[in-house]
Design a protein around this motif. Structure first.
Motif, PDB file in Angstrom:
ATOM      1  N   THR A  90       0.707  -1.122  -0.265  1.00 35.35           N
ATOM      2  CA  THR A  90      -0.020  -0.205  -0.199  1.00 35.35           C
ATOM      3  C   THR A  90       0.820   1.226   0.207  1.00 35.35           C
ATOM      4  O   THR A  90       0.799   2.113  -0.587  1.00 35.35           O
ATOM      5  CB  THR A  90      -0.657  -0.054   1.386  1.00 35.35           C
ATOM      6  OG1 THR A  90      -2.005  -0.600   1.165  1.00 35.35           O
ATOM      7  CG2 THR A  90      -2.401   1.272   1.467  1.00 35.35           C
ATOM      8  N   ARG A  91       2.162   0.949   1.143  1.00 35.39           N
ATOM      9  CA  ARG A  91       2.849   2.901   0.967  1.00 35.39           C
ATOM     10  C   ARG A  91       3.933   3.111  -0.502  1.00 35.39           C
ATOM     11  O   ARG A  91       3.930   4.152  -0.765  1.00 35.39           O
ATOM     12  CB  ARG A  91       4.280   2.118   1.233  1.00 35.39           C
ATOM     13  CG  ARG A  91       3.186   2.698   3.091  1.00 35.39           C
ATOM     14  CD  ARG A  91       5.031   2.492   4.387  1.00 35.39           C
ATOM     15  NE  ARG A  91       4.689   2.255   4.992  1.00 35.39           N
ATOM     16  CZ  ARG A  91       4.177   1.141   5.927  1.00 35.39           C
ATOM     17  NH1 ARG A  91       4.860   0.047   5.642  1.00 35.39           N
ATOM     18  NH2 ARG A  91       3.800   1.325   7.094  1.00 35.39           N
ATOM     19  N   SER A  92       3.339   1.718  -1.762  1.00 32.94           N
ATOM     20  CA  SER A  92       4.219   2.105  -2.474  1.00 32.94           C
ATOM     21  C   SER A  92       2.922   2.860  -3.882  1.00 32.94           C
ATOM     22  O   SER A  92       3.755   2.298  -5.078  1.00 32.94           O
ATOM     23  CB  SER A  92       4.658   0.522  -3.054  1.00 32.94           C
ATOM     24  OG  SER A  92       3.927  -0.271  -3.599  1.00 32.94           O
ATOM     25  N   ILE A  93       1.795   2.713  -3.420  1.00 29.20           N
ATOM     26  CA  ILE A  93       1.481   2.780  -4.980  1.00 29.20           C
ATOM     27  C   ILE A  93       1.587   3.901  -4.786  1.00 29.20           C
ATOM     28  O   ILE A  93       1.933   4.982  -4.259  1.00 29.20           O
ATOM     29  CB  ILE A  93      -0.643   2.752  -4.342  1.00 29.20           C
ATOM     30  CG1 ILE A  93      -0.872   3.970  -3.437  1.00 29.20           C
ATOM     31  CG2 ILE A  93      -0.477   0.991  -3.761  1.00 29.20           C
ATOM     32  CD1 ILE A  93      -2.557   4.011  -2.189  1.00 29.20           C
ATOM     33  N   SER A  94       1.069   4.790  -6.515  1.00 34.18           N
ATOM     34  CA  SER A  94       1.222   6.319  -7.222  1.00 34.18           C
ATOM     35  C   SER A  94       0.229   7.059  -6.154  1.00 34.18           C
ATOM     36  O   SER A  94       1.244   8.385  -5.891  1.00 34.18           O
ATOM     37  CB  SER A  94       1.064   6.410  -8.170  1.00 34.18           C
ATOM     38  OG  SER A  94      -0.413   5.735  -8.402  1.00 34.18           O
ATOM     39  N   LEU A  95      -0.542   6.705  -5.594  1.00 34.09           N
ATOM     40  CA  LEU A  95      -1.060   7.983  -4.809  1.00 34.09           C
ATOM     41  C   LEU A  95      -0.140   8.522  -3.758  1.00 34.09           C
ATOM     42  O   LEU A  95      -0.004   9.941  -3.233  1.00 34.09           O
ATOM     43  CB  LEU A  95      -2.273   7.474  -3.434  1.00 34.09           C
ATOM     44  CG  LEU A  95      -3.148   8.569  -3.298  1.00 34.09           C
ATOM     45  CD1 LEU A  95      -3.271   9.551  -3.688  1.00 34.09           C
ATOM     46  CD2 LEU A  95      -4.270   8.185  -2.303  1.00 34.09           C
TER      47      LEU A  95
END
Length: 198
Positions: A90-95
């Motif tokens: 989750t931390r790695s998502i573009s958002l």
């Protein structure tokens, strides 16, 4: 105090599911709705003085929230059994390429760590100690305040992230429903959302 944020999340979830669902994967919508369900269950448990179980339900809402926002970029997250792995994906998502929103997610995972004390019964204050049904409902001011603080922070962070993630859809919400969501956000957060500054 908690219901105000919960109501805003319910409104967001309902608008997304009923009026803005086209193009959103059903797995995402299921997780958004389950995030709301977990929060609702936690409030019911709180009302009965079941603080341990209420906090465990809050913890579950974080896992469902994480999967709801990460799934479009990482479908395998649904099958993931490791919470550490879920958080890393989750931390790695573009958002979260912008620090401000990433900091909100860090706040969420920090609360998750605190809530783990209830799941793992870290000490006596995290125990339920229900020995008979006449033990409930009971009121513990300290535990209630702690729950309220966790919930309010989580609900605000959830809504900040959801509204940025679905910004275009959010501004197509019914005006009254959009206001119900914005009501929970600070003036600064509302400005960021209006100006599209993540």
């Amino acid at each position: 105090m908690v219901h105000k944020g919960y109501f805003s999340l319910l409104v967001f979830s309902s608008e997304l599911t009923l009026n803005q669902a086209i193009g959103i994967n059903s797995e995402v919508l299921n997780r958004v709705n389950e995030t709301c369900s977990d929060i609702g269950a936690s409030i019911l448990l709180l009302a009965h003085g079941m603080y341990k179980q209420a906090n465990m339900s809050l913890r579950s809402s974080i896992e469902n929230f994480s999967k709801s926002i990460a799934y479009p970029e990482c479908e395998s997250i649904i099958e993931d059994k490791s919470v550490f792995s879920v958080f890393e994906k989750t931390r790695s998502i573009s958002l979260f390429s912008t620090l401000r929103l990433k900091d909100r997610y860090t706040d969420i995972t920090s609360i998750y760590s605190d809530l783990c004390a209830y799941t793992h019964t870290a000490n006596a204050s995290n125990m339920a100690n229900i020995s008979a049904l006449n033990s409930i409902p009971k009121f513990d001011e300290g535990k209630c305040i702690e729950f309220i603080n966790f919930s309010k922070k989580l609900l605000t962070c959830f809504l900040i992230i959801y509204t940025h993630l679905y910004r275009d859809r959010f501004f197509k919400f019914n005006l009254g429903n959009r206001d119900a969501v914005l009501h929970v956000l600070s003036p600064t957060e509302r400005r960021h959302l209006m100006e599209a500054t993540p």
